[in-house]
Scaffold this active site. Structure first.
Site, PDB file in Angstrom:
ATOM      1  N   ASP A 152       0.563   4.012   1.547  1.00  0.00           N
ATOM      2  CA  ASP A 152       0.603   4.805   2.781  1.00  0.00           C
ATOM      3  C   ASP A 152       1.375   4.121   3.903  1.00  0.00           C
ATOM      4  O   ASP A 152       1.322   4.554   5.052  1.00  0.00           O
ATOM      5  CB  ASP A 152      -0.821   5.124   3.267  1.00  0.00           C
ATOM      6  CG  ASP A 152      -1.677   3.884   3.460  1.00  0.00           C
ATOM      7  OD1 ASP A 152      -1.163   2.762   3.264  1.00  0.00           O
ATOM      8  OD2 ASP A 152      -2.869   4.027   3.795  1.00  0.00           O
ATOM      9  N   GLU A 170      -9.866  -8.945   0.951  1.00  0.00           N
ATOM     10  CA  GLU A 170      -9.006  -9.581  -0.054  1.00  0.00           C
ATOM     11  C   GLU A 170      -7.731 -10.152   0.570  1.00  0.00           C
ATOM     12  O   GLU A 170      -7.234 -11.201   0.152  1.00  0.00           O
ATOM     13  CB  GLU A 170      -8.668  -8.603  -1.180  1.00  0.00           C
ATOM     14  CG  GLU A 170      -7.571  -7.588  -0.917  1.00  0.00           C
ATOM     15  CD  GLU A 170      -7.976  -6.473   0.040  1.00  0.00           C
ATOM     16  OE1 GLU A 170      -7.066  -5.785   0.543  1.00  0.00           O
ATOM     17  OE2 GLU A 170      -9.189  -6.294   0.266  1.00  0.00           O
ATOM     18  N   ASP A 171      -7.187  -9.474   1.591  1.00  0.00           N
ATOM     19  CA  ASP A 171      -5.953  -9.983   2.204  1.00  0.00           C
ATOM     20  C   ASP A 171      -6.214 -11.278   2.981  1.00  0.00           C
ATOM     21  O   ASP A 171      -5.357 -12.170   3.022  1.00  0.00           O
ATOM     22  CB  ASP A 171      -5.326  -8.914   3.098  1.00  0.00           C
ATOM     23  CG  ASP A 171      -6.314  -8.272   4.041  1.00  0.00           C
ATOM     24  OD1 ASP A 171      -7.521  -8.549   3.909  1.00  0.00           O
ATOM     25  OD2 ASP A 171      -5.905  -7.490   4.915  1.00  0.00           O
ATOM     26  N   HIS A 190      -4.924   9.458   6.917  1.00  0.00           N
ATOM     27  CA  HIS A 190      -5.791   9.977   5.848  1.00  0.00           C
ATOM     28  C   HIS A 190      -7.228   9.546   6.132  1.00  0.00           C
ATOM     29  O   HIS A 190      -7.483   8.609   6.918  1.00  0.00           O
ATOM     30  CB  HIS A 190      -5.344   9.448   4.488  1.00  0.00           C
ATOM     31  CG  HIS A 190      -5.365   7.937   4.391  1.00  0.00           C
ATOM     32  ND1 HIS A 190      -6.466   7.229   3.980  1.00  0.00           N
ATOM     33  CD2 HIS A 190      -4.404   7.012   4.668  1.00  0.00           C
ATOM     34  CE1 HIS A 190      -6.196   5.930   4.003  1.00  0.00           C
ATOM     35  NE2 HIS A 190      -4.951   5.779   4.424  1.00  0.00           N
ATOM     36  N   MET A 226       1.941   4.486   9.224  1.00  0.00           N
ATOM     37  CA  MET A 226       0.930   4.746   8.196  1.00  0.00           C
ATOM     38  C   MET A 226       0.703   6.250   8.083  1.00  0.00           C
ATOM     39  O   MET A 226       0.588   6.950   9.094  1.00  0.00           O
ATOM     40  CB  MET A 226      -0.385   4.033   8.523  1.00  0.00           C
ATOM     41  CG  MET A 226      -1.513   4.351   7.549  1.00  0.00           C
ATOM     42  SD  MET A 226      -3.063   3.497   7.938  1.00  0.00           S
ATOM     43  CE  MET A 226      -2.672   1.864   7.312  1.00  0.00           C
ATOM     44  N   TRP A 228     -13.409  -1.908   0.375  1.00  0.00           N
ATOM     45  CA  TRP A 228     -12.375  -2.117   1.386  1.00  0.00           C
ATOM     46  C   TRP A 228     -12.566  -3.425   2.133  1.00  0.00           C
ATOM     47  O   TRP A 228     -13.669  -3.763   2.561  1.00  0.00           O
ATOM     48  CB  TRP A 228     -12.397  -0.961   2.385  1.00  0.00           C
ATOM     49  CG  TRP A 228     -11.347  -1.076   3.448  1.00  0.00           C
ATOM     50  CD1 TRP A 228     -10.058  -0.646   3.393  1.00  0.00           C
ATOM     51  CD2 TRP A 228     -11.512  -1.705   4.725  1.00  0.00           C
ATOM     52  NE1 TRP A 228      -9.392  -0.963   4.559  1.00  0.00           N
ATOM     53  CE2 TRP A 228     -10.262  -1.606   5.388  1.00  0.00           C
ATOM     54  CE3 TRP A 228     -12.578  -2.342   5.354  1.00  0.00           C
ATOM     55  CZ2 TRP A 228     -10.069  -2.113   6.665  1.00  0.00           C
ATOM     56  CZ3 TRP A 228     -12.380  -2.860   6.623  1.00  0.00           C
ATOM     57  CH2 TRP A 228     -11.141  -2.732   7.276  1.00  0.00           C
ATOM     58  N   ASP A 274       0.852  -1.186   0.000  1.00  0.00           N
ATOM     59  CA  ASP A 274       0.000   0.000   0.000  1.00  0.00           C
ATOM     60  C   ASP A 274       0.885   1.232   0.000  1.00  0.00           C
ATOM     61  O   ASP A 274       1.998   1.227   0.550  1.00  0.00           O
ATOM     62  CB  ASP A 274      -0.898   0.004   1.239  1.00  0.00           C
ATOM     63  CG  ASP A 274      -1.983  -1.084   1.168  1.00  0.00           C
ATOM     64  OD1 ASP A 274      -2.230  -1.599   0.068  1.00  0.00           O
ATOM     65  OD2 ASP A 274      -2.544  -1.415   2.230  1.00  0.00           O
ATOM     66  N   ARG A 310     -10.890   7.939   4.934  1.00  0.00           N
ATOM     67  CA  ARG A 310     -11.285   6.836   4.075  1.00  0.00           C
ATOM     68  C   ARG A 310     -11.601   7.362   2.681  1.00  0.00           C
ATOM     69  O   ARG A 310     -12.311   8.342   2.511  1.00  0.00           O
ATOM     70  CB  ARG A 310     -12.514   6.125   4.667  1.00  0.00           C
ATOM     71  CG  ARG A 310     -13.106   5.005   3.824  1.00  0.00           C
ATOM     72  CD  ARG A 310     -12.174   3.819   3.668  1.00  0.00           C
ATOM     73  NE  ARG A 310     -11.744   3.276   4.940  1.00  0.00           N
ATOM     74  CZ  ARG A 310     -12.491   2.447   5.680  1.00  0.00           C
ATOM     75  NH1 ARG A 310     -13.698   2.091   5.294  1.00  0.00           N
ATOM     76  NH2 ARG A 310     -12.012   1.985   6.819  1.00  0.00           N
TER      77      ARG A 310
END
Length: 376
Positions: A222, A285-286, A315, A312, A282, A220, A317
């Site tokens: 971030d 998937e992981d 931020h 991280m 969101w 990712d 969403r």
């Protein structure tokens, strides 16, 4: 009587002087010819060497017909030119030293890093900081041979500011780790629901069209590692790098967590049929990827918790990346879906493939999520 004796004496003296002169002359001639005989021997031996050299393809010409040329000047010229004549067989061309393999633990690592996002960051600054990174965000260690060629894949949309910080920190880290790598930003075009895993599949496929990679790091944009001893290459088993994020209190949130930053070799990726394409929005998937790994007889390996720490970039969403309400049902059915949903069934369309100084951007259309089932 006296005059007669005087005349004879003078005659004897003259003969003696004449004899001495003749002896002196003979000695000088002997020395003269001795010296020049050595000179001629050197020249003739050099001519012989020159003939041998000419047989090997070297030809030397001496111009005695030029104006004011003399044999003495020829000798001087011969002294300058002939010593450089050598039989070609005596020359051995220098051989390049083989590049040694990169060490398992690179000596330039510094360990724990200070990561902050308060200072302003620009692409111009990052580019000046990384002059050895070539077009497309590629780097190869100049002093050793990396054991793997690594493609780093980042799913992306509307995170330009995050990307600057990520490049600012990761390029120097990867160089210190002696990684042979390239960075691919996979940008989802449009404003439809975001699909992280499908973008990662696209990145895997497009990176292999650009170069031959045997390791893939999925990250990712971030997440920044806080320790450069967290080496970004592939291992004997699928690797989970981001095991201790600051947002989770630097702890692994649960045993099956595989989010943030992970790495798989090409063989491992194909064994699980890549990542699922049907996780729109969101989450989920992981966990599906973790199930694929364990269901195919592999296990996830992780670094020490003190090394696998990440910060991280805070931020809000993202719009059109709301939590997927179907993710829990999908995770339970990984065993049934992983053969028919993955890299083997991937569809997309590339609209732009552009290499920038610090990364390669691939902008794609990946379709839209299916309509959600109506609940009566």
């Amino acid at each position: 009587m006296t005059r007669l004796m005087l005349g004879r004496t003078l005659e004897r003296i003259c003969k003696a002087v004449l004899l001495l002169c003749m002896v002196h002359f003979v000695i000088m001639m002997i020395l003269y010819f001795d010296v020049y005989s050595q000179r001629f021997d050197q020249i003739f031996s050099r001519f012989n060497n020159g003939r041998n050299s000419s047989r090997n393809g070297h030809h030397y010409y001496y111009n005695l017909s030029r104006p004011n040329a003399t044999f003495a000047s020829y000798l001087a010229t011969a002294d300058q030119l002939l010593p450089s004549v050598r039989p070609e067989g005596n020359h051995t061309p220098p051989t390049a030293k083989p590049i040694p393999p990169c060490p398992e633990i690179p000596p330039g690592l510094v360990g724990r890093l200070l990561i902050e996002f308060a200072s302003q960051m620009t692409m111009e600054r990052v580019q000046k900081e990384n002059p050895n990174v070539t077009e497309g965000g590629k780097y190869t260690p100049p002093d050793c041979r990396a054991k793997q060629k690594v493609a780093i894949i980042i799913p992306f949309r509307h995170r330009e500011n995050h990307l600057k910080y990520w490049l600012h920190y990761l390029h120097p880290i990867l160089r210190r780790q002696k990684i042979d790598y390239a960075i691919y930003i996979i940008t989802q075009l449009g404003e439809d629901t975001f699909n992280r895993a499908k973008l990662l599949n696209v990145g895997y496929t497009e990176a292999l069209k650009d170069a031959e990679y045997d390791c893939f790091i999925f990250s990712d944009v971030d997440l920044i590692p806080m320790d450069d001893r967290n080496l970004y290459h592939c291992y004997d088993q699928p690797r989970h790098f981001a095991i201790a994020m600051d947002k989770f209190g630097f702890r692994l949130p649960y045993a099956g967590y595989f989010g943030g930053v992970s790495g798989l070799s090409k063989k491992q990726f194909l064994k699980i049929n890549g990542f699922p394409n049907e996780y729109w929005g969101w989450g989920g998937e992981d966990d599906d990827i973790y199930n694929r790994i364990t269901l195919n007889g592999m296990k996830v390996v992780r670094p020490d918790v003190r090394i696998g720490r990440y910060r991280m970039i805070k931020h809000e969403r993202d719009k059109h990346n709301e939590p997927n309400p179907q993710r829990f049902n999908k995770i339970q059915n990984t065993k049934n879906t992983m053969k028919r949903d993955g890299i083997s069934t991937l569809t997309y369309r590339v609209l732009q493939f552009k290499k920038y100084p610090l990364y390669t951007n691939i902008s794609v259309e990946i379709g839209k999520p299916p309509p959600r089932p109506f609940r009566g």
